[in-house]
Enzyme design. Structure first.
Site, PDB file in Angstrom:
ATOM      1  N   GLU A 179      -7.192   0.478  -4.340  1.00 10.11           N
ATOM      2  CA  GLU A 179      -7.165   0.413  -2.880  1.00 10.11           C
ATOM      3  C   GLU A 179      -8.490  -0.117  -2.301  1.00 10.11           C
ATOM      4  O   GLU A 179      -8.462  -1.003  -1.434  1.00 10.11           O
ATOM      5  CB  GLU A 179      -6.815   1.788  -2.300  1.00 10.11           C
ATOM      6  CG  GLU A 179      -5.346   2.134  -2.528  1.00 10.11           C
ATOM      7  CD  GLU A 179      -5.010   3.609  -2.364  1.00 10.11           C
ATOM      8  OE1 GLU A 179      -5.874   4.374  -1.911  1.00 10.11           O
ATOM      9  OE2 GLU A 179      -3.868   3.977  -2.695  1.00 10.11           O
TER      10      GLU A 179
ATOM     11  N   ASP B 280     -12.540   5.778   2.941  1.00 10.00           N
ATOM     12  CA  ASP B 280     -11.091   5.798   3.204  1.00 10.00           C
ATOM     13  C   ASP B 280     -10.651   7.222   3.524  1.00 10.00           C
ATOM     14  O   ASP B 280     -10.566   8.074   2.639  1.00 10.00           O
ATOM     15  CB  ASP B 280     -10.344   5.248   1.971  1.00 10.00           C
ATOM     16  CG  ASP B 280      -8.823   5.200   2.173  1.00 10.00           C
ATOM     17  OD1 ASP B 280      -8.311   5.795   3.140  1.00 10.00           O
ATOM     18  OD2 ASP B 280      -8.146   4.570   1.337  1.00 10.00           O
TER      19      ASP B 280
ATOM     20  N   LYS C 114       3.091  11.280  -3.756  1.00  7.97           N
ATOM     21  CA  LYS C 114       2.068  10.559  -4.522  1.00  7.97           C
ATOM     22  C   LYS C 114       1.103  11.519  -5.234  1.00  7.97           C
ATOM     23  O   LYS C 114       0.538  11.191  -6.266  1.00  7.97           O
ATOM     24  CB  LYS C 114       1.290   9.641  -3.569  1.00  7.97           C
ATOM     25  CG  LYS C 114       0.276   8.733  -4.225  1.00  7.97           C
ATOM     26  CD  LYS C 114      -0.259   7.755  -3.201  1.00  7.97           C
ATOM     27  CE  LYS C 114      -1.432   6.947  -3.694  1.00  7.97           C
ATOM     28  NZ  LYS C 114      -1.908   6.018  -2.662  1.00  7.97           N
TER      29      LYS C 114
ATOM     30  N   ASP D 176       0.887  -1.163   0.000  1.00  3.65           N
ATOM     31  CA  ASP D 176       0.000   0.000   0.000  1.00  3.65           C
ATOM     32  C   ASP D 176       0.926   1.215   0.000  1.00  3.65           C
ATOM     33  O   ASP D 176       1.482   1.592   1.028  1.00  3.65           O
ATOM     34  CB  ASP D 176      -0.881  -0.036   1.268  1.00  3.65           C
ATOM     35  CG  ASP D 176      -1.621   1.280   1.529  1.00  3.65           C
ATOM     36  OD1 ASP D 176      -1.612   2.152   0.638  1.00  3.65           O
ATOM     37  OD2 ASP D 176      -2.203   1.427   2.629  1.00  3.65           O
TER      38      ASP D 176
HETATM   39  P1  ADP Z   1      -2.560   7.534   3.537  1.00  4.33           P
HETATM   40  O1  ADP Z   1      -3.484   6.499   2.985  1.00  4.33           O
HETATM   41  O2  ADP Z   1      -2.861   8.913   3.052  1.00  4.33           O
HETATM   42  O3  ADP Z   1      -1.147   7.190   3.423  1.00  4.33           O
HETATM   43  P2  ADP Z   1      -3.065   6.608   6.277  1.00  4.33           P
HETATM   44  O4  ADP Z   1      -4.212   5.707   6.049  1.00  4.33           O
HETATM   45  O5  ADP Z   1      -1.772   6.006   6.593  1.00  4.33           O
HETATM   46  O6  ADP Z   1      -2.906   7.655   5.103  1.00  4.33           O
HETATM   47  O7  ADP Z   1      -3.503   7.614   7.440  1.00  4.33           O
HETATM   48  C1  ADP Z   1      -2.621   8.520   7.953  1.00  4.33           C
HETATM   49  C2  ADP Z   1      -3.365   9.513   8.804  1.00  4.33           C
HETATM   50  O8  ADP Z   1      -4.032   8.799   9.836  1.00  4.33           O
HETATM   51  C3  ADP Z   1      -2.450  10.511   9.485  1.00  4.33           C
HETATM   52  O9  ADP Z   1      -3.034  11.792   9.396  1.00  4.33           O
HETATM   53  C4  ADP Z   1      -2.436  10.028  10.930  1.00  4.33           C
HETATM   54  O10 ADP Z   1      -2.228  11.090  11.826  1.00  4.33           O
HETATM   55  C5  ADP Z   1      -3.826   9.462  11.067  1.00  4.33           C
HETATM   56  N1  ADP Z   1      -3.951   8.487  12.149  1.00  4.33           N
HETATM   57  C6  ADP Z   1      -3.248   7.363  12.342  1.00  4.33           C
HETATM   58  N2  ADP Z   1      -3.663   6.728  13.451  1.00  4.33           N
HETATM   59  C7  ADP Z   1      -4.658   7.463  13.962  1.00  4.33           C
HETATM   60  C8  ADP Z   1      -5.510   7.332  15.123  1.00  4.33           C
HETATM   61  N3  ADP Z   1      -5.387   6.322  15.947  1.00  4.33           N
HETATM   62  N4  ADP Z   1      -6.431   8.288  15.322  1.00  4.33           N
HETATM   63  C9  ADP Z   1      -6.569   9.336  14.492  1.00  4.33           C
HETATM   64  N5  ADP Z   1      -5.800   9.514  13.398  1.00  4.33           N
HETATM   65  C10 ADP Z   1      -4.865   8.590  13.133  1.00  4.33           C
HETATM   66 MG    MG Z   2      -4.277   4.934   2.157  1.00  2.00          MG
END
Ligand code: ADP
Ligand code: MG
Length: 853
Positions: free
Chosen positions: A171, A196, A70, A8
């Protein structure tokens, strides 16, 4: 069998997983984290940092911390999405020479594909180190809205990183696979909404699951909405708190700003599990101030309420666009780190009822786990060169012998790009790759387990010979063989467990060998993320396949247009993908030109049709009433389509040059032309090998011009000698012959500089002998090559014969008379030739709207 990594590759975080004992499993990175921030940075000594260590450099070296790349992958600089993302960056982004985006890192410019390749290479290295076996193949996920070029760019990044990309999947589809939902879908199927919410983007997808298939029914989203917004909202609130205590003139400096921002993220994440979060920030304001406060969940929820409402609105919009109602949605899957925020599930629960909200799989891991599941559903591996389907267990294509595995890679010490250790120098920065230095790294890559052997589940280092992990008890037995560097694995090791009976089947199994349950999951229908259409004569886009249309298409979708133009013109049909009304504001995918039939008058109907295959490759057909029909497949390429058009045009010119002169070209010239064609072929296929396409085109243009000129000069000189021999002075003849042989020698030696100098000398010499000789040469050429009308040719021929007789009998007066007559005829011939406009000088026409009938 070869191990495949499910990746991912996220905007904010990247996560990798693989299949083990029939189940998808996350592989932790070298810092023992489940997610690696998609961030590239440099350390104090200039070393490469990827992930949280790179992110940690934000306060000290912000302009060399590359995040959210990205957003730029496969896009052009002038893309509105790119422009919108520019505001929030600390690092420098410029327009590349090829119209793409250039990202500046450590004093060098990189393409977003190169930065992605650096991240992917690190993910691969970490997985190999942790698991103890090489991963040479991958399934990579992309958002459902990714267009042609973005998918191709992602594949290219994988290839650069040393991974053979088996599949690129959506995704949301991956998320559904992680939930194993396809097995639960009854005969009538289930409609699933994937919500998402990540770090910087929000994506909604609506999927239809029936046993054995996942189809995308609709997509929606906002590219600039996510967890970063919530962090910023908390940051602003914390600044208010500081100002309330210490006065309104407090301004955070370069050191305070990132500290407050990361405290804000901690607050946000803590509030997902608790009602309040304590904040203590000492030493702010150059060490003078301390912020100590308690941030409560209601305050946070108030701050982000409007943004969460926007996601709910977009959710309703997506449902409506798919011609569904809220009641039709059977389940809602929560994906992305930000869905851990309790307000999200609460609001969705209010819309759909809490029972329909599924959160069984960790939202941060879901997509990577699904990618790993997909790796066992792929039944064959496509050759990257000849596209022939190959056996999964094969390492090379049985048809063309190209490798079906990713190539070995080391990180270039100069620019950090993953490069082939066998190369002499880095193709990007030309850093000399010392064979001696590179070899041990390459060896380590082939058998990383020989160096580090940790528990595959928890990462605890294991003593040599240990059979179980000391900490978690995980069996370590299977790895001993792997540590010896074996690359091939038993099929069951990389297969998937049957949901029905629990037996692990080898990858690609269609039905479970034990219970007959369906194992395969395909995407029979996906939907187009953007409008697809052609450019009209007035510049507008005529949509042929609208956004949200399912594909592959069972039959081509066609639309009728008309074309006005004369038989001399070409019809150009240019295909664009995008939402903008003006065609050229969208992405050019490819084009096709046809010659209009002769004697065309008024408005002639033209039929344009698009077919979309499983790969979303477009088959374009154009049929002119009473004329040609032409069909082409518009292959997916990473090269900017506008440049591709130029590259192809250059190739056509080289081809027509070699066709025209054929046998008269020297071996060196033919070789040179072939080399040029090969380079351009690579470029057209998107393999720029670190070179600028603009520069390569310029070189090709120069070379072709030189060859053409040299070839033209020599041809003229030999005609000049042939037709004027008897009229020329012996000394002039000698000089001309000397230049001719010089020219020939230089051409044979492929000495272009020398040949061009000799050609210039030849032209000069011919000109210096006066206009009469040119006239004589050209008159002979016109007649012998039937370039003028027969009547004029006869008159020219009569005068030429008369001149010959006069010269033979040394009758100067008669010779002068014939010369004067020939001069007039020469001028007449030029007029005749000039009246005939060359067809290609008239620009092409494009189709027009057919209008109501
Ligand atoms: P992407 O798909 O854009 O790479 P992610 O799915 O990895 O993103 O999500 C990242 C975001 O999720 C960040 O903004 C991070 O701060 C937030 N995040 C991760 N864990 C938590 C949580 N437990 N509660 C709230 N926000 C969270
Ligand atoms: Mg993602």
């Amino acid at each position: 069998m070869y191990r495949t990594l499910g990746i991912d590759l996220g905007t904010t975080n990247s996560v990798v997983a693989h299949l083990r004992r029939g189940e998808p499993e996350i592989i932790f990175n070298r810092q023992n984290q489940e997610a690696t921030p998609s961030v590239v940075g440099r350390g104090r000594r200039g070393e490469l940092l990827v992930g949280s260590t790179a992110r940690g450099r934000l306060a000290l070296d912000g302009e060399n911390v590359i995040r959210s790349v990205k957003r730029f992958v496969g896009r052009r600089f002038r893309d509105p999405q790119v422009q919108a993302a520019l505001d929030e960056l600390d690092y420098k982004v410029t327009a590349g020479t090829d119209g793409d985006v250039n990202v500046w890192f450590d004093g060098r410019s990189y393409t977003p594909v190169e930065i992605s390749a650096i991240i992917l290479h690190r993910l691969k290295e970490d997985a190999e180190q942790r698991f103890g076996e090489p991963f040479q193949r991958a399934v990579i996920t992309v958002p459902a809205y990714f267009g042609e070029r973005q998918v191709a760019a992602t594949q290219e990044a994988g290839r650069m990183a040393g991974l053979h990309v088996l599949r690129v999947i959506n995704e949301p589809t991956a998320a559904a696979l992680a939930y194993g939902m396809t097995n639960e879908a009854g005969d009538e199927g289930r409609t699933v909404l994937v919500y998402d919410l990540g770090g910087g983007t929000f994506d909604i997808s609506i999927l239809l699951l029936v046993p054995g298939s996942v189809s995308v029914l609709g997509i929606e989203g906002d590219n600039l909405l996510g967890g970063d917004d919530f962090d910023r909202a908390i940051t602003t609130a914390l600044l208010e708190d500081i100002r309330e205590e210490y006065g309104s003139d407090y301004q955070p400096d370069r050191r305070d700003r990132p500290r407050i921002a990361s405290a804000a993220e901690v607050v946000k994440i803590e509030l997902s599990n608790q009602e309040a979060s304590d904040v203590v920030l000492a030493g702010l304001g150059a060490g003078q101030l301390v912020l100590e406060t308690v941030f409560e969940r209601p305050r946070f929820e108030e701050l982000i309420e409007a943004r969460i409402e926007r996601t709910i609105e977009l959710t309703h919009k997506a449902i409506m666009q798919a011609n569904l109602t809220v009641g039709d949605i059977d389940e809602v899957l929560l994906v992305g780190g930000s869905t851990s925020i309790p307000l999200v599930a609460r609001r969705l629960g209010e819309v759909f009822g809490p029972k329909r909200i599924r959160r069984g799989v960790n939202p941060m891991q879901c997509v990577a786990l699904g990618a790993a599941v997909q790796s066992a559903l792929v039944s064959e591996v496509e050759c990257p060169e000849c596209r022939a389907p190959g056996d999964l267990a094969a390492s090379a294509c049985s048809n063309c012998a190209a490798s079906l595995l990713g190539g070995p890679r080391v990180s270039c010490p100069g620019c950090h790009l993953p490069v082939d250790p066998a190369a002499d120098a880095c193709p990007k920065c030309e850093h000399v790759l010392e064979a001696a230095g590179a070899a041990p790294v390459a060896a380590a890559q082939a058998a990383p387990a020989a160096q580090t052997r940790g528990c595959p589940r928890c990462g605890t280092p294991a003593a040599a010979g240990a059979t179980a992990c000391e900490l978690c008890g995980e069996t370590l037995g299977g790895q001993a063989g792997a540590a010896a560097g074996a690359t091939s694995t038993a099929a069951e090791d990389v297969g998937l467990r049957c949901a029905g009976c629990g037996v692990v089947n080898p990858p690609g199994t269609e039905v479970c060998a034990s219970c007959g349950e369906l194992m395969q999951v395909t995407n029979p229908f996906d939907i187009t993320p953007k409008n697809l259409g052609i450019e009209l004569n007035d510049g507008r886009l005529a949509v042929i396949i609208p956004k949200n249309t399912s594909y592959p298409t069972s039959a081509p979708v066609s639309r009728e247009f008309v074309v006005s133009g004369s038989g001399r013109q070409r019809l150009e049909v240019a295909v664009y993908e995008g939402e903008h009304e003006i065609a050229q504001q969208n992405e050019l995918i490819g084009h096709l030109t046809l010659r209009l039939p002769a004697g065309l008058g008024g408005r002639t109907p033209v039929d344009v049709s698009f077919g979309l295959d499983r790969d979303r490759t477009i088959t374009l057909s154009v049929r002119i009433q009473g004329g040609d029909e032409k069909t082409v497949k518009l292959e997916r390429v990473t090269l900017d389509p506008e440049l591709k058009v130029q590259v192809e045009d250059q190739q056509r010119q080289i081809e027509s040059f070699t066709d025209r002169w054929g046998a008269e070209l020297t071996e060196a010239e033919l070789r040179e032309a072939q080399q040029l064609m090969d380079t351009l072929d690579d470029m057209a296929a998107g393999q720029t090998k670190g070179q600028s396409v603009d520069a390569a085109l310029e070189r090709a243009q120069f070379q072709l011009k030189a060859q053409r000129w040299v070839r033209g000069s020599e041809a003229y000189l030999s005609l000049f000698l042939h037709y004027c021999e008897k009229h020329l002075d012996p000394s002039d003849l000698r000089r001309l012959r000397a230049v001719a042989s010089e020219l020939r020698l230089r051409r044979e030696a492929a000495d272009w500089e020398g040949a061009m100098a000799a050609a210039a000398h030849a032209d000069e010499l011919c000109d210096s002998l006066g206009h009469t000789f040119r006239m004589l040469t050209m008159c002979n050429v016109y007649v012998n090559q039937s370039l003028v009308s027969p009547a004029l040719a006869q008159r020219i021929m009569a005068e030429l014969r008369g001149l010959d007789r006069a010269v033979e009998s040394a009758n100067m007066e008669a010779a002068n008379r014939h010369n004067s007559a020939l001069l007039l005829l020469y001028a007449e011939a030029q007029r005749e030739l000039g009246d005939d406009p060359l067809p290609e000088q008239v620009g092409p026409v494009r189709p027009e709207e057919a209008g109501p009938r």
